[in-house]
Design a protein around this motif. Sequence first.
Motif, PDB file in Angstrom:
ATOM      1  N   ALA A  98       8.300  -0.197   2.192  1.00 29.00           N
ATOM      2  CA  ALA A  98       7.563   0.025   0.951  1.00 29.00           C
ATOM      3  C   ALA A  98       6.067  -0.189   1.163  1.00 29.00           C
ATOM      4  N   CYS A  99       5.270   0.542   0.395  1.00 25.07           N
ATOM      5  CA  CYS A  99       3.821   0.375   0.520  1.00 25.07           C
ATOM      6  C   CYS A  99       3.311  -0.799  -0.316  1.00 25.07           C
ATOM      7  N   ILE A 100       4.121  -1.300  -1.249  1.00 23.66           N
ATOM      8  CA  ILE A 100       3.760  -2.465  -2.034  1.00 23.66           C
ATOM      9  C   ILE A 100       5.044  -3.208  -2.408  1.00 23.66           C
ATOM     10  N   ALA A 101       5.015  -4.512  -2.306  1.00 25.32           N
ATOM     11  CA  ALA A 101       6.194  -5.324  -2.630  1.00 25.32           C
ATOM     12  C   ALA A 101       6.024  -5.939  -4.015  1.00 25.32           C
ATOM     13  N   PRO A 102       7.113  -6.071  -4.759  1.00 22.44           N
ATOM     14  CA  PRO A 102       7.013  -6.745  -6.067  1.00 22.44           C
ATOM     15  C   PRO A 102       6.597  -8.197  -5.887  1.00 22.44           C
ATOM     16  N   LEU A 103       6.116  -8.793  -6.955  1.00 24.28           N
ATOM     17  CA  LEU A 103       5.819 -10.215  -6.927  1.00 24.28           C
ATOM     18  C   LEU A 103       7.104 -11.009  -6.691  1.00 24.28           C
ATOM     19  N   SER A 123       9.427   3.511  -8.528  1.00 30.37           N
ATOM     20  CA  SER A 123       9.159   2.076  -8.533  1.00 30.37           C
ATOM     21  C   SER A 123       7.855   1.740  -7.817  1.00 30.37           C
ATOM     22  N   GLN A 124       7.583   2.410  -6.703  1.00 32.62           N
ATOM     23  CA  GLN A 124       6.345   2.140  -5.971  1.00 32.62           C
ATOM     24  C   GLN A 124       5.118   2.556  -6.776  1.00 32.62           C
ATOM     25  N   ALA A 125       5.193   3.686  -7.447  1.00 32.77           N
ATOM     26  CA  ALA A 125       4.075   4.127  -8.282  1.00 32.77           C
ATOM     27  C   ALA A 125       3.829   3.127  -9.417  1.00 32.77           C
ATOM     28  N   GLN A 131      -0.568  -3.314 -10.199  1.00 33.56           N
ATOM     29  CA  GLN A 131      -1.586  -4.033  -9.432  1.00 33.56           C
ATOM     30  C   GLN A 131      -2.991  -3.573  -9.826  1.00 33.56           C
ATOM     31  N   TRP A 132      -3.156  -2.266 -10.069  1.00 35.85           N
ATOM     32  CA  TRP A 132      -4.471  -1.761 -10.445  1.00 35.85           C
ATOM     33  C   TRP A 132      -4.911  -2.354 -11.778  1.00 35.85           C
ATOM     34  N   TRP A 133      -4.016  -2.422 -12.739  1.00 32.05           N
ATOM     35  CA  TRP A 133      -4.385  -2.967 -14.039  1.00 32.05           C
ATOM     36  C   TRP A 133      -4.687  -4.458 -13.963  1.00 32.05           C
ATOM     37  N   HIS A 134      -4.041  -5.160 -13.055  1.00 31.34           N
ATOM     38  CA  HIS A 134      -4.404  -6.567 -12.862  1.00 31.34           C
ATOM     39  C   HIS A 134      -5.849  -6.657 -12.369  1.00 31.34           C
ATOM     40  N   ASN A 135      -6.213  -5.793 -11.444  1.00 26.32           N
ATOM     41  CA  ASN A 135      -7.588  -5.784 -10.959  1.00 26.32           C
ATOM     42  C   ASN A 135      -8.578  -5.399 -12.057  1.00 26.32           C
ATOM     43  N   ALA A 136      -8.153  -4.492 -12.942  1.00 27.10           N
ATOM     44  CA  ALA A 136      -9.042  -4.030 -14.003  1.00 27.10           C
ATOM     45  C   ALA A 136      -9.267  -5.081 -15.079  1.00 27.10           C
TER      46      ALA A 136
END
Length: 552
Positions: A98-103, A123-125, A131-136
Motif C-alpha cells: 500500500a502507498c499509505i497505511a491506516p493509523l 481505500s487508498q484514495a 491525510q491531506w485534510w489533516h494537513n489542511a
Amino acid sequence: MQDATPSTPMTTPPPYFAAAPGADIEAPSHVDRLLHAAIGRVTAGISPVALSLAFSDWARHLALSPAKWVRLAEKTGRKTLRFQRYAGQALLEPGTAACIAPLPQDHRFDAPAWRQWPFNYVSQAFLLQQQWWHNATTGVGGVSPHHEQVVAFVARQLLDVASPANFIATNPEVLQATVREGGRNLWRGWFNLLEDWERHSSGQPPPGAERFVPGREVALTPGRVVYQNRLMELIQYAPAGAEVYAAPLLIVPAWIMKYYILDLSPHNSLVAYLVARGHTVFMLSWHNPGSLDGDLDLADYLRLGVLEALDAVRAIVPGQAVHAVGYCLGGTLLAIAAAHLARSGGDQRLRSLTLLAAQTDFTEAGELSLFIDESQLDFLKDIMWSRGYLDTRQMAATFQLLRSRDLIWSRLAQEYLLGRRPPMTDLMAWNADATRMPYRMHSEYLLKLFLRNDLAEGRYQVDDKPVSLGDIRVPLFAVATEADHVAPWRSVYKIHQLVASDIEFVLTSGGHNAGIVSEPDHPNRRYRLARHRPGSRYVPPELWYQATPASA
C-alpha cells in the motif's frame, strides 16, 4: 439509589438557578436560555456559535497564508502521483504494498478483501484524502490551539461519514456477505435498525442489556446499605475469610456512572477481589438526580458525599484511618477532599489515596476539551437549565462522537450492513445504564475544574479558602490507561507535579473503563509501573514511558 422522576422541562427557573452574587451584572434572559436549549436538542448539545468561531479563525488565517496554499498544492501533486504509481503497480502486480497505511487505531480496512481490486484503490484514495485534510486543518499560523483541534476534529468526523466502509457498493466485506447470504444480512440489518430506533425512542437499553440486572448477573457481592442521605447511599461489603485487615476501604465512583462498575461479574469485580482478601469495603452509590435536584453543587458532593461517607465509615470501624479509592470524577472529588482534610495538618481520616483514571490537572484533558470553551459552556448551561440536569443521552452522544469511528460507523457496518450483533457484555450493559448530573454541580465542574483548572492552580475553594494538592502527604497510588479518551494518561500523570507524597504510578493498556476493570492476569493487558518519592527528580511523561518497560 432510586432515580428521581424527571418532571417536564421548566419554562421558568426555580430560585436556586439565580446567578451567584457578583457573578453576572445582568442575569441571562429566560428567552435566550430557552432558545439555546431548543437548539441544543437538535445539535446534540453542540454550540453552533462555538463551531462557527473555530472555522472562522481557521479559514481567515488560511486565507492569509499563501505559503500554506503552496504546501497544500505540493502535497496534492505528490499524493496524486503516489496514488497513480500505486494504482499502476497494483494493476500489474497484485499484492503491491500500500502507498499509505491506516493509523494504528483504524481497523476499517484490515480485511484481506480491501487489498483486492478495485477496493484497494478506493481505500487508498480515501486514506490519502484523509491525510491531506489533516494537513489542511492543522499547522495554520495564528489559529488558536483550541480552534485548530475543533476544526481538525470536525473534518475527521465528516470524512468518517464518507468512508467507503460505510456503503454497500464500496465495502467488499458487505458485498461478499450479501452475495453469500442472498441479501439476508441486509434484511437482518434492517430489523436491527428498527429495533434500535424503537428502543432509543422509548428510552430502553440496547438489546441484550436486560440480561445484566444488578443483583442477579452483575453487582453480586453481598452488601448492605449502612448510611444514606439526599445525595448518596453507602454500601458496606463484609470481608470474607479468617483474617481481616483492620483499616477499612472506601470507594468513590464518579457521579456520572453507576457504582457497580467496580462490582461487575465475579471474575472482574474489584469489590469481590478485595472482600475475598479480608478487606472491609465501603462503596458510595450516588443518587441519580432529576429536575428537582438542580441546586446540588460541588460543595454538596464533597460534604454530603465523600466527607459524610468518611464519617460514617469511621463510626462503623472506629479508630482506623481509611484507605480511599476514587474513580474518574470520583477520584478528582476525592483529591479535593484529601487536600481539604490535609489543610489543617491534623486530620487523620485518610491512610492512603488511590486514584483510578482521575485527573487533577485539566490542561491536557484530551478530546473532551473540544466541547468545552466559554461559548460551548454557556450554551450547555442553558440546555441543563431547561431540565435541571444534564441528560444521559447528551453525555452518551458526546462520548460516541469522541470515538465515532468505533461506536458509530463501525457499528453501522457491522450491525446494519453485515447484520451482525456483537454479544452484549457486562461492561457494555453497565455503560448503557447511565446517570444524569445536576445543573449547578456540572456547571461548576466544567467551569472551575475543566475550563479554569482552579484545582491544579490553587484557586479551588472549600469553606471559602483555597485548597492545595501539595498539602496531601498520605501515600498515593495512581492508575492511568493508555487509550483513555476521558482522562488521558499524560493528564493523569501530572499528579507527580502536584502532590508532595510517595506516588506509585501505573499505566495500563486499555481504555477508560476496560483498562481499569480488567481482572488480574487478563491476557490482553500490560502495564508500566514507577515509584516517585518526595524530592525525586521529575521525569516528563514521554521520557518515563520510553524508559519504563511494559510488564504482562
